[in-house]
Design a protein around this motif. Structure first.
Motif, PDB file in Angstrom:
ATOM      1  N   MET A  11     -17.483  76.987  36.758  1.00  0.00           N
ATOM      2  CA  MET A  11     -18.080  76.325  35.588  1.00  0.00           C
ATOM      3  C   MET A  11     -16.989  75.629  34.771  1.00  0.00           C
ATOM      4  SD  MET A  11     -20.794  79.181  34.298  1.00  0.00           S
ATOM      5  CE  MET A  11     -22.293  79.473  35.222  1.00  0.00           C
ATOM      6  N   ALA A  12     -15.873  76.337  34.562  1.00  0.00           N
ATOM      7  CA  ALA A  12     -14.758  75.751  33.807  1.00  0.00           C
ATOM      8  C   ALA A  12     -14.182  74.567  34.583  1.00  0.00           C
ATOM      9  CB  ALA A  12     -13.703  76.812  33.556  1.00  0.00           C
ATOM     10  N   GLU A  13     -14.120  74.727  35.903  1.00  0.00           N
ATOM     11  CA  GLU A  13     -13.617  73.663  36.776  1.00  0.00           C
ATOM     12  C   GLU A  13     -14.511  72.421  36.644  1.00  0.00           C
ATOM     13  OE1 GLU A  13     -11.645  74.950  40.955  1.00  0.00           O
ATOM     14  OE2 GLU A  13     -13.790  74.722  40.999  1.00  0.00           O
ATOM     15  N   THR A  14     -15.816  72.645  36.631  1.00  0.00           N
ATOM     16  CA  THR A  14     -16.767  71.528  36.490  1.00  0.00           C
ATOM     17  C   THR A  14     -16.562  70.829  35.143  1.00  0.00           C
ATOM     18  OG1 THR A  14     -18.341  72.724  37.871  1.00  0.00           O
ATOM     19  CG2 THR A  14     -19.243  70.926  36.547  1.00  0.00           C
ATOM     20  N   ALA A  15     -16.328  71.619  34.090  1.00  0.00           N
ATOM     21  CA  ALA A  15     -16.080  71.028  32.760  1.00  0.00           C
ATOM     22  C   ALA A  15     -14.821  70.166  32.798  1.00  0.00           C
ATOM     23  CB  ALA A  15     -15.946  72.137  31.717  1.00  0.00           C
ATOM     24  N   LYS A  16     -13.776  70.632  33.470  1.00  0.00           N
ATOM     25  CA  LYS A  16     -12.513  69.872  33.571  1.00  0.00           C
ATOM     26  C   LYS A  16     -12.740  68.576  34.354  1.00  0.00           C
ATOM     27  CE  LYS A  16      -8.138  69.092  33.083  1.00  0.00           C
ATOM     28  NZ  LYS A  16      -7.608  68.734  31.760  1.00  0.00           N
ATOM     29  N   ILE A  17     -13.533  68.678  35.427  1.00  0.00           N
ATOM     30  CA  ILE A  17     -13.808  67.493  36.254  1.00  0.00           C
ATOM     31  C   ILE A  17     -14.565  66.446  35.424  1.00  0.00           C
ATOM     32  CG2 ILE A  17     -15.170  66.697  38.259  1.00  0.00           C
ATOM     33  CD1 ILE A  17     -14.505  69.532  39.504  1.00  0.00           C
ATOM     34  N   LEU A  18     -15.470  66.922  34.584  1.00  0.00           N
ATOM     35  CA  LEU A  18     -16.281  65.979  33.787  1.00  0.00           C
ATOM     36  C   LEU A  18     -15.532  65.475  32.560  1.00  0.00           C
ATOM     37  CD1 LEU A  18     -19.713  67.790  34.074  1.00  0.00           C
ATOM     38  CD2 LEU A  18     -19.130  65.542  35.011  1.00  0.00           C
ATOM     39  N   SER A  19     -14.585  66.255  32.055  1.00  0.00           N
ATOM     40  CA  SER A  19     -13.819  65.852  30.863  1.00  0.00           C
ATOM     41  C   SER A  19     -12.332  66.040  31.133  1.00  0.00           C
ATOM     42  CB  SER A  19     -14.234  66.713  29.664  1.00  0.00           C
ATOM     43  OG  SER A  19     -15.422  66.249  29.109  1.00  0.00           O
ATOM     44  N   PRO A  20     -11.768  65.249  32.056  1.00  0.00           N
ATOM     45  CA  PRO A  20     -10.382  65.498  32.486  1.00  0.00           C
ATOM     46  C   PRO A  20      -9.349  65.323  31.387  1.00  0.00           C
ATOM     47  CG  PRO A  20     -11.281  63.514  33.529  1.00  0.00           C
ATOM     48  CD  PRO A  20     -12.409  64.142  32.800  1.00  0.00           C
ATOM     49  N   GLY A  21      -9.697  64.570  30.337  1.00  0.00           N
ATOM     50  CA  GLY A  21      -8.737  64.345  29.252  1.00  0.00           C
ATOM     51  C   GLY A  21      -8.671  65.515  28.272  1.00  0.00           C
ATOM     52  N   LYS A  22      -9.556  66.474  28.439  1.00  0.00           N
ATOM     53  CA  LYS A  22      -9.583  67.602  27.487  1.00  0.00           C
ATOM     54  C   LYS A  22      -8.893  68.816  28.086  1.00  0.00           C
ATOM     55  CE  LYS A  22     -13.846  65.911  25.511  1.00  0.00           C
ATOM     56  NZ  LYS A  22     -13.178  65.015  24.593  1.00  0.00           N
ATOM     57  N   LYS A  23      -8.437  69.666  27.186  1.00  0.00           N
ATOM     58  CA  LYS A  23      -7.850  70.925  27.640  1.00  0.00           C
ATOM     59  C   LYS A  23      -9.015  71.898  27.863  1.00  0.00           C
ATOM     60  CE  LYS A  23      -3.664  72.468  26.232  1.00  0.00           C
ATOM     61  NZ  LYS A  23      -2.655  73.014  25.318  1.00  0.00           N
ATOM     62  N   VAL A  24      -9.156  72.405  29.086  1.00  0.00           N
ATOM     63  CA  VAL A  24     -10.236  73.361  29.373  1.00  0.00           C
ATOM     64  C   VAL A  24      -9.609  74.735  29.619  1.00  0.00           C
ATOM     65  CG1 VAL A  24     -12.154  73.975  30.899  1.00  0.00           C
ATOM     66  CG2 VAL A  24     -11.734  71.568  30.336  1.00  0.00           C
TER      67      VAL A  24
END
Ligand code: 13P
Ligand code: SF4
Length: 328
Positions: free
Chosen positions: A79-92
């Motif tokens: 889930m965290a990986e998916t968030a990073k993929i969708l918002s790569p400019g943000k720190k996840v």
């Protein structure tokens, strides 16, 4: 951040227990323009401090549109990986990197690549509960909320491989009359429910409705009054006139069900032994303490290569486009 402090996969830093962690976390969120996204399977206190609580689709949609600089993902690794993929400019950030998923683990990308070669003319639909590497081998990602609609949006003669959850795949095959080729994976939490004990419970509570997640085995789904995602289960229970429900999914969802329906009662479906197996051991690795340290020191962080992000993003974006076409 010293490497040794992260050697266990989470920040091993002592907590000052004189602090009120709720107000400290809220303070840090404001200071850092951070947002906490939590899945319904998280502990109640994590759900209570989250900015958004949802199912896998809702969490992906939220991760793709947030203006926050930092996303603390209170859920599991995919889930965290998916968030990073969708918002790569943000720190996840993920409070505990060990929070994996038995379903994602049941489908290693290298093995799946070989399986895919055996079915060259097939399109691949993967349930979001899989690794980023598996997503790179996928045409369309789905969640339990949109899986049936995504499959139905494809031509009836389209050959499909569905991975990694055989139970969700079989359920979609049954509902749509398709014959998707299924990867043989499953979730350890949803496979543990005992049909016999559920039937006994139904006898003891004749008015209770059985609500089940489609990751459950077919024998449980066959007797369910409602089958759906965590959000679907929550909404169904809230709208229903019934007063008692047996809940065949991870027990964390009951916190929101009870909050929304204080006069209804929710009984966790019993597992086939005496352990608390309908608690997901991966989801429950996150704690309020780990979340506090993670936000304070901004670690552990999800780091993915640009190439992986690029290739895993395509099938997730396809899912988000289709979901918005379906009004989801
Ligand atoms: P949903 O919340 O999307 O229904 O998924 C359930 C699940 O198993 C998450 O790990
Ligand atoms: Fe994975 Fe099952 Fe836990 Fe969901 S409940 S994170 S599918 S192991």
């Amino acid at each position: 951040m010293g490497e040794n402090l992260l050697s266990k996969g989470f920040l091993d830093v002592p907590i000052d227990y004189s602090l009120n962690l709720f107000s400290e976390i809220n303070k840090l969120k404001k200071e850092k323009n951070a947002i906490i996204l939590a899945h319904y399977y998280q502990d109640a206190d994590i759900q209570d401090i989250a900015d958004y609580i949802g199912d896998s689709l809702g969490l992906s949609q939220e991760a793709s549109k947030t203006n926050a600089d930092i996303i603390v993902f209170a859920g599991v690794h995919f889930m965290a990986e998916t968030a990073k993929i969708l918002s790569p400019g943000k720190k996840v950030l993920l409070p505990d990197l060990n929070a994996g998923c038995s379903l994602a683990d049941s489908c290693p990308a290298e093995k799946f690549a070989e399986f895919k070669k055996l079915h060259p003319d097939h399109l691949v639909i993967s349930y979001i509960n899989c690794t980023a590497d598996l997503k790179t081998l996928t045409d369309i990602v789905c969640t339990s909320t949109n899986a049936v609609q995504i499959v139905e949006s494809l031509p009836i003669d389209q050959k499909i491989i569905f991975a990694p959850d055989k139970n969700l795949g079989a359920y979609i095959n049954k509902l749509t009359g398709r014959n998707m080729v299924l990867w043989n994976g499953a979730c350890m939490v949803h496979e543990i429910f005992s049909l016999e004990k559920i039937l006994k419970l139904k006898n003891q509570h004749p008015g209770a409705l059985l609500l089940a997640h489609p990751e459950c085995e077919s024998n449980v789904l066959e007797i369910a009054d409602y089958i759906g995602s965590t959000t679907g289960i929550l909404r169904y229970a809230t709208k229903s006139d019934a007063k008692e429900f047996i809940v065949a999914t991870e027990a964390g969802i009951i916190h929101q069900m009870q909050k929304a329906n204080p006069n209804k009662s929710f009984i966790p479906a019993p597992p086939n032994n005496s352990c608390a197996c309908n608690d997901c051991p991966h989801m429950k690795l996150n704690t309020l303490e780990k979340l506090y340290n993670c936000l304070k020191f901004e670690a552990p962080e999800i780091v993915l290569s640009d190439e992986l992000i690029e290739n895993a993003k395509r099938p997730i974006l396809r899912m988000l486009e289709l979901s918005s076409q379906f009004g989801l």
